[in-house]
Structures are given as C-alpha cells and as structure tokens.
Design a protein around this motif. Structure first.
Motif, short mmCIF file in Angstrom:
data_model
loop_
_atom_site.label_atom_id
_atom_site.label_comp_id
_atom_site.label_asym_id
_atom_site.label_seq_id
_atom_site.Cartn_x
_atom_site.Cartn_y
_atom_site.Cartn_z
N ILE A 1 -39.36 9.63 -87.93
CA ILE A 1 -39.62 8.46 -88.77
C ILE A 1 -38.49 7.45 -88.62
N LYS A 2 -38.88 6.19 -88.62
CA LYS A 2 -37.95 5.08 -88.56
C LYS A 2 -38.02 4.39 -89.93
N THR A 3 -36.91 4.39 -90.64
CA THR A 3 -36.93 3.82 -91.98
C THR A 3 -35.64 3.11 -92.30
N GLU A 4 -35.72 2.11 -93.15
CA GLU A 4 -34.55 1.46 -93.72
C GLU A 4 -34.33 1.95 -95.15
N HIS A 5 -35.23 2.78 -95.63
CA HIS A 5 -35.19 3.30 -97.01
C HIS A 5 -34.68 4.74 -96.98
N CYS A 6 -33.44 4.90 -96.53
CA CYS A 6 -32.90 6.23 -96.26
C CYS A 6 -32.86 7.11 -97.52
N GLN A 7 -32.33 6.60 -98.61
CA GLN A 7 -32.24 7.43 -99.82
C GLN A 7 -33.62 7.75 -100.38
N GLN A 8 -34.55 6.80 -100.28
CA GLN A 8 -35.92 7.07 -100.73
C GLN A 8 -36.55 8.18 -99.89
N LEU A 9 -36.27 8.16 -98.59
CA LEU A 9 -36.80 9.21 -97.71
C LEU A 9 -36.20 10.57 -98.09
N VAL A 10 -34.90 10.62 -98.30
CA VAL A 10 -34.25 11.87 -98.69
C VAL A 10 -34.86 12.38 -100.00
N LEU B 1 -34.79 18.48 -92.75
CA LEU B 1 -34.63 17.03 -92.61
C LEU B 1 -33.33 16.79 -91.86
N PHE B 2 -33.41 16.03 -90.77
CA PHE B 2 -32.26 15.81 -89.90
C PHE B 2 -32.08 14.32 -89.65
N ARG B 3 -30.84 13.84 -89.77
CA ARG B 3 -30.52 12.47 -89.38
C ARG B 3 -30.25 12.51 -87.88
N TYR C 1 -34.74 9.68 -88.39
CA TYR C 1 -34.87 10.97 -89.07
C TYR C 1 -35.91 11.83 -88.36
N LEU C 2 -35.68 13.14 -88.41
CA LEU C 2 -36.63 14.14 -87.94
C LEU C 2 -36.92 15.04 -89.13
N ILE C 3 -38.19 15.15 -89.46
CA ILE C 3 -38.61 15.97 -90.59
C ILE C 3 -39.40 17.16 -90.06
N GLN C 4 -39.04 18.35 -90.50
CA GLN C 4 -39.82 19.55 -90.17
C GLN C 4 -40.68 19.87 -91.38
N VAL C 5 -41.98 20.04 -91.15
CA VAL C 5 -42.89 20.35 -92.25
C VAL C 5 -43.73 21.57 -91.92
N GLU D 1 -36.87 15.86 -100.43
CA GLU D 1 -36.39 16.87 -101.36
C GLU D 1 -37.47 17.27 -102.36
N GLY D 2 -38.33 16.34 -102.71
CA GLY D 2 -39.39 16.61 -103.67
C GLY D 2 -40.69 17.11 -103.07
N SER D 3 -40.75 17.17 -101.74
CA SER D 3 -41.98 17.56 -101.06
C SER D 3 -41.99 19.05 -100.74
#
Length: 144
Positions: free
Chosen positions: A73-82, A94-96, A103-107, A86-88
C-alpha cells in the motif's frame, strides 16, 4: 548491539525454535550438558533479549484463516494505516518498506471474498496491490 553466542547457544536456540516447550531435561540430553548449565544459558539468552519470547504455532487453515495475502500500500496517512491494521482481525504483520509502496501488510482471511472485503476498507487509505500466497513453504525461519 551484537551479542556473541557460541555453538552451544546456537544449538539451544535451534532446538527451542523447533519446539519451544522442550524441557530443560530434554535440552540437556540433546546437547550433552547439565540441566543447571542449560538453564543458566537460557536465562542469559533471555536477559540479553536474544530469546525475546516463546510462541505457539497455529494451523491457520483449521482456524478458518487459510488464505494468506500480502498487500502493498502507498499511503500518506501512515498513523491511520497503523491504527487500522492494529484494529483489524485479519492483519498478522505490518512492515514499513522502501520503494514505490511504503507498507507491506500480511493478512490471513477465511476466503478470497473476505480478503476482498478487507481491501474494500483499506482502499480508503491509498492505492494498494495484493499478492495471494498459493502455499506457505518457509515461515518464521531464522538460521544461525
């Protein structure tokens, strides 16, 4: 800070990686060392935080979470993504990262459909690209 570990420490770590519940008695037999010596080495490895914890391996498929995906994911909303990750329930990593995406997210989800639902929520934070794992071959592997 690098910590020097010898071959005996490496053997203890390798044995614990394969079976974290191995008893001191079992470890001492495997490495031909007294139980008090093995216990002392483990305590030192824990104090140095080389061993930082013990985990349980789970069969995610049996728990209804057999679909693994990696989402860039490409985002400028880094804290919102974190906060979102964390809530998902689905997010297991989650890796920067560097590069085009930050970011790389493992789901882990129950199905491709559940993955699609997750991505529908994620799209609010920026463009993403997903890769679905066909088969997990090596996980959590650290060789010494």
């Amino acid at each position: 800070m690098e910590h020097n570990i010898d071959e005996t420490d490496k053997k203890i770590i390798q044995l614990l990686q394969n079976h974290a519940r191995m008893t001191i008695a079992q470890l001492s037999k495997e490495i031909a060392m007294s139980q008090p010596s093995v216990k002392e080495r483990i305590v030192k490895l824990e104090e140095k935080q080389i061993i930082s914890g013990y985990t349980t391996a789970l069969d995610l498929e049996k728990l209804g979470r057999g679909t693994t995906a990696f989402i860039l994911i490409k985002t400028e909303h880094c804290q919102q993504l974190v906060d979102f990750c964390e809530g998902s329930f689905e997010v297991t990593g989650l890796f920067r990262i560097s590069g085009e995406y930050n970011y790389l997210i493992q789901v882990q989800t129950a199905s491709i459909s559940a993955l699609a639902d997750f991505q529908d929520e994620l799209v609010k934070l920026g463009p993403s690209k997903s890769h679905i794992s066909m088969k997990n071959i090596l996980e959590n592997r650290i060789r010494l």
